[in-house]
Design an enzyme around this catalytic site. Sequence first.
Site, PDB file in Angstrom:
ATOM      1  N   LYS A 277      -0.367 -53.584 -37.750  1.00 14.30           N
ATOM      2  CA  LYS A 277      -0.559 -52.173 -38.081  1.00 14.30           C
ATOM      3  C   LYS A 277       0.677 -51.622 -38.781  1.00 14.30           C
ATOM      4  O   LYS A 277       1.785 -52.129 -38.561  1.00 14.30           O
ATOM      5  CB  LYS A 277      -0.752 -51.364 -36.780  1.00 14.30           C
ATOM      6  CG  LYS A 277      -2.082 -51.547 -36.088  1.00 14.30           C
ATOM      7  CD  LYS A 277      -2.167 -50.649 -34.855  1.00 14.30           C
ATOM      8  CE  LYS A 277      -3.468 -50.847 -34.107  1.00 14.30           C
ATOM      9  NZ  LYS A 277      -4.656 -50.428 -34.861  1.00 14.30           N
ATOM     10  N   ARG A 351     -12.878 -55.404 -29.087  1.00 19.40           N
ATOM     11  CA  ARG A 351     -14.256 -55.894 -28.946  1.00 19.40           C
ATOM     12  C   ARG A 351     -14.270 -57.330 -28.426  1.00 19.40           C
ATOM     13  O   ARG A 351     -15.229 -57.754 -27.779  1.00 19.40           O
ATOM     14  CB  ARG A 351     -14.988 -55.738 -30.284  1.00 19.40           C
ATOM     15  CG  ARG A 351     -14.375 -56.516 -31.421  1.00 19.40           C
ATOM     16  CD  ARG A 351     -14.860 -56.044 -32.789  1.00 19.40           C
ATOM     17  NE  ARG A 351     -14.221 -54.793 -33.199  1.00 19.40           N
ATOM     18  CZ  ARG A 351     -14.484 -54.135 -34.315  1.00 19.40           C
ATOM     19  NH1 ARG A 351     -15.378 -54.614 -35.156  1.00 19.40           N
ATOM     20  NH2 ARG A 351     -13.865 -53.012 -34.613  1.00 19.40           N
TER      21      ARG A 351
END
Length: 501
Positions: A277, A351
């Site tokens: 990120k 996820r």
Amino acid sequence: MKITLTSTSQQTPETVIISIAQGETYDLALEAVAKEITTSLATLQNDFKAEHGELLVVYNNTGQRLILLGLGKYPGFGEILKAYRSLTYKWRNKLGSTIGLSFLHQNLPAEENATKWIEAAVNGCWLSTYQIGRFKTKNGKEHPFKAPDATLTIFIAEDQPTATLRKAAAEGLAIAETQGRILDLVNAPANKKTPQVIGEWAARSGQTYGYKVQVLDKPAIEKLGLHALLAVNRGSEDPAVFIIMEYVPDDIPVDQLKTVGMVGKGVTFDTGGVSIKPSTNMHFMKSDMGGAAAVLGTMETAAKLQLPVHLIGIVPATDNSVGSTAIKPSDVIDSYSGKTIEIIDTDAEGRLILSDGIAYLKKHFSPDVIIDLATLTGSAVRTFGYHAAALFSNNDSLAQKLLEAGHQTGERAWQLPIWEIYQDHLKSDVADIKNYSGRPISGAIDAAKFLQFFVDGHPCWAHFDIAGVAFADQEFSGQKSATAFGIRLLTTFLKTANQVI
Ligand code: BES
Ligand code: ZN
Ligand code: ZN
């Protein structure tokens, strides 16, 4: 904080907060105050309009301080809570440790039930005692409500149901206490909340409030074959943990109860992994265990309040770090379900660990309902900002109940679709599914579709993407901070889950 309810006005706390909404009871409430402080109704009407959060401080002729607190028009649970929390936070250095809250007919709209107002007020009063500066060497003064002799006197009208209202006040306090502990956990920096620390939190909570907690360490996780969790954990020096919690009420046999299984994303810090990120705001990614926090907090409140439900909580916990052993885009990994996953972006890690959590929950507990919560996508933040969670479900009746619980508790959620066409985004050439479409579109929906692949036909599942609401701008902190989102919503849902599913 000790709470007493009374319908006499004999007890005289130093300060009494009188909340007043706009609308039909506005004049009645002001009239009663005007009489007590011997001023005219017109003066009070001029000085206090009961806008949300508006304050007017007056003194009666015994020297008691009355704080008129505006609630605006038709305030919901969230607005009432916020008004009390904000007032008792801002005034923490001026308030003493004995305080009164007035809920007499004249300031309680007739169609409103006092239960909601009282629970929200107590919840707000206690949340205002929360101090964010846990790691400062010199901390501010404790809130007066935390003093050992602190008492909250709740004034109610004679014909109101005292026992019900006493219970509402006690629940408001019980939930707020747990929320406070959860705020500490979510606000804690990653180096103070490794997966082990989360496991210890759960174990202690289970011991204290009487529910079963099992914390699986890395060897146990390997033995079980929670491969997706292990894949995310590969770049980290802190081993993953897998927490399994189970609560059954003391007085109801488990075979008479519905089983609700919750799974919470417990990423203790999300660097993005190899798909790293940008550094701006990366520090906020300490909150990437907000879903786990909601599950932990709800387990604790369910046990405290002895809710009539068989409740399972699953928390896969790890950080998502960068390292020479970390997973890379293009890797194909295994999962607990047996399905293979192609990694397109290592930043879509939540996820992955949830897929193992869901598969484990299904296999070992066959729950009637599956609810997962996760700070899953930036897409949910872009869609709803910091004001609502995105809800996804394959069961309309469940979705309605959850939306209603959100509405009742002021924890907003809004449903998005999970149409089959979106599944195409996740077709992989080399594995059973890929973890990201590769295109920055329909992010929150695609993430939900990924999870649904592992829900694998279970008929009653809901997914909350709480990326925007778990950690948000608030008046109680200079930067974004934890909200404990989900605990109130889920606790409310679970009160009636046994009948409605
Ligand atoms: N933890 C983030 C999502 C997030 C974003 C939470 C902002 C809170 C605030 C999640 O793991 C993530 O990185 N999601 C990516 C997925 C993408 C790579 C498919 C996202 O949403 O950008
Ligand atoms: Zn991520
Ligand atoms: Zn994440």
